[in-house]
Enzyme design. Structure first.
Site, mmCIF file in Angstrom:
data_model
loop_
_atom_site.group_PDB
_atom_site.id
_atom_site.type_symbol
_atom_site.label_atom_id
_atom_site.label_comp_id
_atom_site.label_asym_id
_atom_site.label_seq_id
_atom_site.Cartn_x
_atom_site.Cartn_y
_atom_site.Cartn_z
ATOM 1 N N GLY A 8 0.843 -1.205 0.000
ATOM 2 C CA GLY A 8 0.000 0.000 0.000
ATOM 3 C C GLY A 8 0.872 1.246 0.000
ATOM 4 O O GLY A 8 1.489 1.592 1.014
ATOM 5 N N GLY A 10 0.142 4.482 -0.244
ATOM 6 C CA GLY A 10 -0.784 5.614 -0.175
ATOM 7 C C GLY A 10 -0.299 6.704 0.763
ATOM 8 O O GLY A 10 0.905 6.871 0.994
ATOM 9 N N TYR A 11 -1.258 7.445 1.315
ATOM 10 C CA TYR A 11 -0.958 8.573 2.210
ATOM 11 C C TYR A 11 -0.228 8.112 3.471
ATOM 12 O O TYR A 11 0.505 8.882 4.064
ATOM 13 C CB TYR A 11 -2.259 9.286 2.601
ATOM 14 C CG TYR A 11 -2.783 10.172 1.504
ATOM 15 C CD1 TYR A 11 -2.423 11.512 1.428
ATOM 16 C CD2 TYR A 11 -3.632 9.663 0.519
ATOM 17 C CE1 TYR A 11 -2.884 12.329 0.415
ATOM 18 C CE2 TYR A 11 -4.104 10.477 -0.506
ATOM 19 C CZ TYR A 11 -3.725 11.810 -0.546
ATOM 20 O OH TYR A 11 -4.177 12.607 -1.558
ATOM 21 N N ASN A 87 -6.275 0.068 1.821
ATOM 22 C CA ASN A 87 -7.560 0.709 2.124
ATOM 23 C C ASN A 87 -8.416 -0.197 3.004
ATOM 24 O O ASN A 87 -8.443 -1.413 2.806
ATOM 25 C CB ASN A 87 -8.362 0.952 0.844
ATOM 26 C CG ASN A 87 -7.504 1.424 -0.311
ATOM 27 O OD1 ASN A 87 -6.620 0.714 -0.748
ATOM 28 N ND2 ASN A 87 -7.774 2.599 -0.782
ATOM 29 N N CYS A 273 -10.496 9.552 7.454
ATOM 30 C CA CYS A 273 -10.487 8.700 8.650
ATOM 31 C C CYS A 273 -11.650 8.890 9.629
ATOM 32 O O CYS A 273 -12.263 7.910 10.042
ATOM 33 C CB CYS A 273 -9.176 8.918 9.401
ATOM 34 S SG CYS A 273 -7.754 8.427 8.438
ATOM 35 N N ARG A 343 -10.722 13.500 0.260
ATOM 36 C CA ARG A 343 -11.596 12.432 0.732
ATOM 37 C C ARG A 343 -12.475 12.924 1.890
ATOM 38 O O ARG A 343 -11.971 13.458 2.865
ATOM 39 C CB ARG A 343 -10.749 11.218 1.142
ATOM 40 C CG ARG A 343 -9.998 10.637 -0.056
ATOM 41 C CD ARG A 343 -9.108 9.481 0.308
ATOM 42 N NE ARG A 343 -7.980 9.868 1.134
ATOM 43 C CZ ARG A 343 -7.063 9.011 1.601
ATOM 44 N NH1 ARG A 343 -7.183 7.726 1.324
ATOM 45 N NH2 ARG A 343 -6.064 9.427 2.328
HETATM 46 N N1 LIG Z 1 -4.652 8.936 5.414
HETATM 47 C C1 LIG Z 1 -4.323 9.060 6.677
HETATM 48 O O1 LIG Z 1 -4.003 10.152 7.137
HETATM 49 C C2 LIG Z 1 -4.315 7.859 7.589
HETATM 50 C C3 LIG Z 1 -3.732 7.980 8.851
HETATM 51 C C4 LIG Z 1 -3.729 6.876 9.701
HETATM 52 C C5 LIG Z 1 -4.274 5.668 9.282
HETATM 53 N N2 LIG Z 1 -4.839 5.567 8.041
HETATM 54 C C6 LIG Z 1 -5.338 4.248 7.623
HETATM 55 O O2 LIG Z 1 -4.325 3.644 6.792
HETATM 56 C C7 LIG Z 1 -4.929 2.856 5.750
HETATM 57 C C8 LIG Z 1 -4.456 3.357 4.404
HETATM 58 O O3 LIG Z 1 -4.871 4.693 4.255
HETATM 59 P P1 LIG Z 1 -4.286 5.622 3.101
HETATM 60 O O4 LIG Z 1 -4.825 6.983 3.348
HETATM 61 O O5 LIG Z 1 -2.833 5.412 2.979
HETATM 62 O O6 LIG Z 1 -5.016 4.970 1.823
HETATM 63 P P2 LIG Z 1 -4.641 5.138 0.301
HETATM 64 O O7 LIG Z 1 -5.857 4.864 -0.490
HETATM 65 O O8 LIG Z 1 -3.918 6.433 0.089
HETATM 66 O O9 LIG Z 1 -3.567 3.967 0.047
HETATM 67 C C9 LIG Z 1 -3.885 2.609 0.080
HETATM 68 C C10 LIG Z 1 -3.124 1.927 -1.059
HETATM 69 O O10 LIG Z 1 -3.258 0.513 -0.934
HETATM 70 C C11 LIG Z 1 -3.242 -0.035 -2.237
HETATM 71 N N3 LIG Z 1 -3.772 -1.406 -2.179
HETATM 72 C C12 LIG Z 1 -5.027 -1.810 -1.862
HETATM 73 N N4 LIG Z 1 -5.084 -3.148 -1.861
HETATM 74 C C13 LIG Z 1 -3.850 -3.606 -2.183
HETATM 75 C C14 LIG Z 1 -3.290 -4.912 -2.331
HETATM 76 N N5 LIG Z 1 -4.025 -6.014 -2.116
HETATM 77 N N6 LIG Z 1 -1.993 -5.018 -2.684
HETATM 78 C C15 LIG Z 1 -1.233 -3.899 -2.884
HETATM 79 N N7 LIG Z 1 -1.709 -2.646 -2.749
HETATM 80 C C16 LIG Z 1 -3.000 -2.503 -2.399
HETATM 81 C C17 LIG Z 1 -4.089 0.929 -3.050
HETATM 82 O O11 LIG Z 1 -3.860 0.823 -4.439
HETATM 83 C C18 LIG Z 1 -3.644 2.286 -2.449
HETATM 84 O O12 LIG Z 1 -2.616 2.878 -3.219
HETATM 85 C C19 LIG Z 1 -6.429 2.963 5.988
HETATM 86 O O13 LIG Z 1 -6.817 1.878 6.782
HETATM 87 C C20 LIG Z 1 -6.574 4.251 6.765
HETATM 88 O O14 LIG Z 1 -7.726 4.258 7.570
HETATM 89 C C21 LIG Z 1 -4.859 6.632 7.190
HETATM 90 O O1 LIG Z 2 -10.014 22.069 15.521
HETATM 91 C C1 LIG Z 2 -10.195 21.457 14.464
HETATM 92 C C2 LIG Z 2 -9.274 20.493 13.967
HETATM 93 C C3 LIG Z 2 -9.554 19.850 12.779
HETATM 94 N N1 LIG Z 2 -10.688 20.137 12.084
HETATM 95 C C4 LIG Z 2 -10.983 19.410 10.837
HETATM 96 O O2 LIG Z 2 -10.933 18.012 11.098
HETATM 97 C C5 LIG Z 2 -10.544 17.297 9.939
HETATM 98 C C6 LIG Z 2 -9.410 16.332 10.249
HETATM 99 O O3 LIG Z 2 -8.232 17.071 10.546
HETATM 100 P P1 LIG Z 2 -6.902 16.373 11.099
HETATM 101 O O4 LIG Z 2 -7.228 15.474 12.200
HETATM 102 O O5 LIG Z 2 -5.929 17.446 11.361
HETATM 103 O O6 LIG Z 2 -6.386 15.571 9.807
HETATM 104 P P2 LIG Z 2 -6.382 14.010 9.427
HETATM 105 O O7 LIG Z 2 -5.304 13.851 8.425
HETATM 106 O O8 LIG Z 2 -7.751 13.566 9.086
HETATM 107 O O9 LIG Z 2 -5.892 13.252 10.754
HETATM 108 C C7 LIG Z 2 -6.763 12.536 11.609
HETATM 109 O O10 LIG Z 2 -7.030 11.255 11.101
HETATM 110 C C8 LIG Z 2 -5.829 10.450 10.897
HETATM 111 C C9 LIG Z 2 -6.273 9.171 10.235
HETATM 112 O O11 LIG Z 2 -6.695 8.203 11.127
HETATM 113 C C10 LIG Z 2 -5.150 10.240 12.249
HETATM 114 O O12 LIG Z 2 -3.990 9.447 12.057
HETATM 115 C C11 LIG Z 2 -4.793 11.592 12.854
HETATM 116 O O13 LIG Z 2 -4.217 11.406 14.138
HETATM 117 C C12 LIG Z 2 -6.074 12.426 12.972
HETATM 118 O O14 LIG Z 2 -5.760 13.735 13.445
HETATM 119 C C13 LIG Z 2 -10.164 18.365 8.899
HETATM 120 O O15 LIG Z 2 -11.251 18.541 8.016
HETATM 121 C C14 LIG Z 2 -9.946 19.604 9.735
HETATM 122 O O16 LIG Z 2 -10.179 20.792 9.033
HETATM 123 C C15 LIG Z 2 -11.595 21.080 12.560
HETATM 124 O O17 LIG Z 2 -12.626 21.329 11.947
HETATM 125 N N2 LIG Z 2 -11.313 21.712 13.750
#
Ligand SMILES: NC(=O)c1ccc[n+]([C@@H]2O[C@H](COP(=O)([O-])OP(=O)(O)OC[C@H]3O[C@@H](n4cnc5c(N)ncnc54)[C@H](O)[C@@H]3O)[C@@H](O)[C@H]2O)c1
Ligand SMILES: O=c1ccn([C@@H]2O[C@H](COP(=O)(O)OP(=O)(O)O[C@H]3O[C@H](CO)[C@@H](O)[C@H](O)[C@H]3O)[C@@H](O)[C@H]2O)c(=O)[nH]1
Length: 481
Positions: A8, A10-11, A87, A273, A343
């Site tokens: 994965g 991704g982000y 994902n 998230c 998203r």
């Molecule tokens: N985005 C965030 O800030 C954040 C923070 C903390 C936790 N998470 C969690 O982390 C996970 C990933 O989130 P993300 O934002 O990185 O998602 P994302 O969509 O940016 O990345 C996921 C990647 O996984 C790949 N993928 C899916 N199935 C696959 C497979 N079988 N083999 C290889 N690649 C595969 C997809 O093509 C995609 O590029 C989620 O569970 C999310 O809830 C996200």
């Molecule tokens: O006082 C605040 C703080 C945030 N937001 C909004 O809340 C959303 C989420 O913001 P933020 O939490 O900063 O960004 P994310 O990247 O979604 O991060 C959250 O979600 C991630 C995915 O699980 C976690 O890893 C992080 O700890 C958690 O902060 C955004 O739309 C912000 O604009 C507000 O409206 N008011």
């Protein structure tokens, strides 16, 4: 040399692995993905995600001890530690639709790991998953692998926030590692600790059992989102009473038990998230026979939806109860500043609400392109959270929407401006020039409290700012939700 593979790119997978590669010169990191365009972008000068500071790290490590590849099986086979960061969308059909996490991608990754492994591995849950997922993954791995291979499952949820991912990874509040309370489990925890300990102070690395680690991730997001819904609920009461939500937040946040972060009222929280993880939590509570607890957390989402609807109602009601045929400028489409991620951005619901009232939208965001905006406005709820090539193709673009390259083009001849992302550049726009080029009366609806409302009123704008005392005009045209 320890070999790490992350499934994965991704982000989470991309930035997390880039930082591990930077901080651990003796570790070789391969980030793999089924999406060819994503991997191509990671190997190019235009990374697939915008994150401050990321490019410098990738430039330094790529080709040295950081590799991006679509050869998933090869890198998994060679790895000692396999992170899974795929994902985990909300299910859209079947049992638990609209709430439960869809573990299709996780399960297929686990089956593939079992198929290709020829040596012992530590498999790390990086994706956010329902509590007890590790048990299911363990079963898939042990029932499908060649005899004799030992898999240790760890839960190592990620807490980075987008826009600040690199600082969050450099200086995490904590690194959480959950594992089995067996000698094998403890050894695996230590192996992962050894990786993080190369830059994270030992007292910030917490070891727990598997279920605590899995649940802590859902709990942390629920607590954070709940703070925003709490302050947003207060914002509507502020508007009704003449209190100022910024003053209330400041006063409340001064309490050392509450503290000031995450108390900014807004048009609603977005991002991939919060909503997904709370729905997941609600479903788990329901499955465990805890309907009252489920209802409690559901309310966080309900208030968030209410806040977005309330904003749209305020716009329409203020503009003589109709925006039909009127040009409305949308400044900001990303779910927060310093990211191009859209998203679950509140901008989607606000734009759809205004389009429902037949507004013509002119949208500007410094990091989001037209294709993304058109896809978002045409997509069904939850469809975004799938690998790119599995998302439904964008149907024909929404006709009443144009996407432009700067704030002045967006606002030219507009009746109103809606600020939906707190980009810094919106604070220093030439609002005099903007006002001169708009229809009158000219409205600004600030969904992020970024502009100086009093200064804009002096220019001549009618201003609505979330949770702030209302202009006489707005009091005379109350919004009904
Ligand atoms: N985005 C965030 O800030 C954040 C923070 C903390 C936790 N998470 C969690 O982390 C996970 C990933 O989130 P993300 O934002 O990185 O998602 P994302 O969509 O940016 O990345 C996921 C990647 O996984 C790949 N993928 C899916 N199935 C696959 C497979 N079988 N083999 C290889 N690649 C595969 C997809 O093509 C995609 O590029 C989620 O569970 C999310 O809830 C996200
Ligand atoms: O006082 C605040 C703080 C945030 N937001 C909004 O809340 C959303 C989420 O913001 P933020 O939490 O900063 O960004 P994310 O990247 O979604 O991060 C959250 O979600 C991630 C995915 O699980 C976690 O890893 C992080 O700890 C958690 O902060 C955004 O739309 C912000 O604009 C507000 O409206 N008011």
């Amino acid at each position: 040399m320890v070999k790490i593979c992350c499934i994965g790119a991704g982000y989470v997978g991309g930035p997390t692995m880039a930082v591990i590669a930077l901080k651990c010169a003796s570790v070789e990191v391969a980030v793999v993905d089924i999406s060819v365009p994503r991997i191509t972008a990671w190997n190019s000068d235009h990374l697939p995600i915008y994150e401050p500071g990321l490019w410098d790290i990738v430039k330094e490590c790529r080709g040295r001890n950081l590799f991006f590849s679509t050869d998933v099986e090869k890198h998994v086979c060679e790895a000692d530690i396999v992170f899974v960061s795929v994902n985990t969308p909300t299910k859209t059909r079947g049992l638990g639709a609209g709430k439960a996490a869809d573990l299709t991608y996780w399960e297929s990754a686990a089956r593939m790991i079992a198929d290709v492994s020829k040596s012992d591995k530590i498999v790390v849950e990086k994706s956010t998953v329902p509590v007890k997922t590790a048990e299911a993954i363990e079963r898939i791995l042990t029932h499908n692998s060649n005899n004799g291979i030992n898999f240790q499952i760890l839960s190592n949820p990620e807490f980075l926030a987008e826009g600040t991912a690199i600082e969050d990874l450099f200086m995490p509040d904590r690194v959480l590692i959950g594992g089995r309370e067996t000698p094998g489990g403890q050894k695996a925890i230590q192996a992962l600790k050894d990786v993080y300990a190369q830059w994270v102070p030992e007292d910030c690395i917490i070891a727990t059992n598997l279920w605590s680690a899995e649940l802590s991730k859902l709990a942390a997001n629920a607590f954070l989102a709940q703070r925003i819904s709490s302050v947003n609920a207060m914002s509507s009461l502020c508007e009704a009473t003449g209190a100022n939500v910024s003053e209330v937040s400041y006063a409340v946040g001064k309490d050392s038990r509450i503290r000031p972060k995450f108390l900014n009222a807004s048009v609603g929280f977005g991002g991939s998230c919060f909503q997904k993880d709370i729905l997941n939590l609600v479903y788990i509570c329901e499955c465990n026979g805890l309907p009252e607890v489920a209802e409690y957390w559901k309310q966080v989402i309900k208030i968030n939806d209410y806040q977005k609807i309330r904003f749209v109602s305020r716009v329409v009601a203020s503009m003589f109860n109709t925006v039909s045929g009127k040009k409305v400028a949308i400044l900001g489409f990303a779910f927060k500043k310093d990211t191009g991620d859209t998203r679950e951005t509140p901008a989607i619901d606000v734009c759809k609400g205004l389009l429902g009232d037949k507004a013509k939208l002119s949208i500007y965001d410094p990091q989001v392109n037209e294709d993304q905006i058109q896809r978002d406005l045409a997509m069904n709820k939850f469809d975004w959270d799938h690998p790119l090539h599995l998302q439904p193709m964008s149907p024909t673009g929404v006709k009443q929407v144009s996407v432009v390259c700067d704030a002045y083009t967006a606002t030219k001849d507009a009746h109103a401006v809606c600020i939906l992302t707190e980009w810094d550049e919106f604070k220093s726009l030439d609002y005099n020039k903007m006002y001169d080029n708009m229809q009158k009366p000219a409205f600004i609806f600030d969904g992020r409290n970024v502009v100086d409302a009093d200064k804009l009123r002096e220019i001549g704008f009618i201003v609505y700012a979330i949770g702030k005392p209302l202009d006489a005009w707005l009091k005379d045209m109350p919004a009904v939700v």
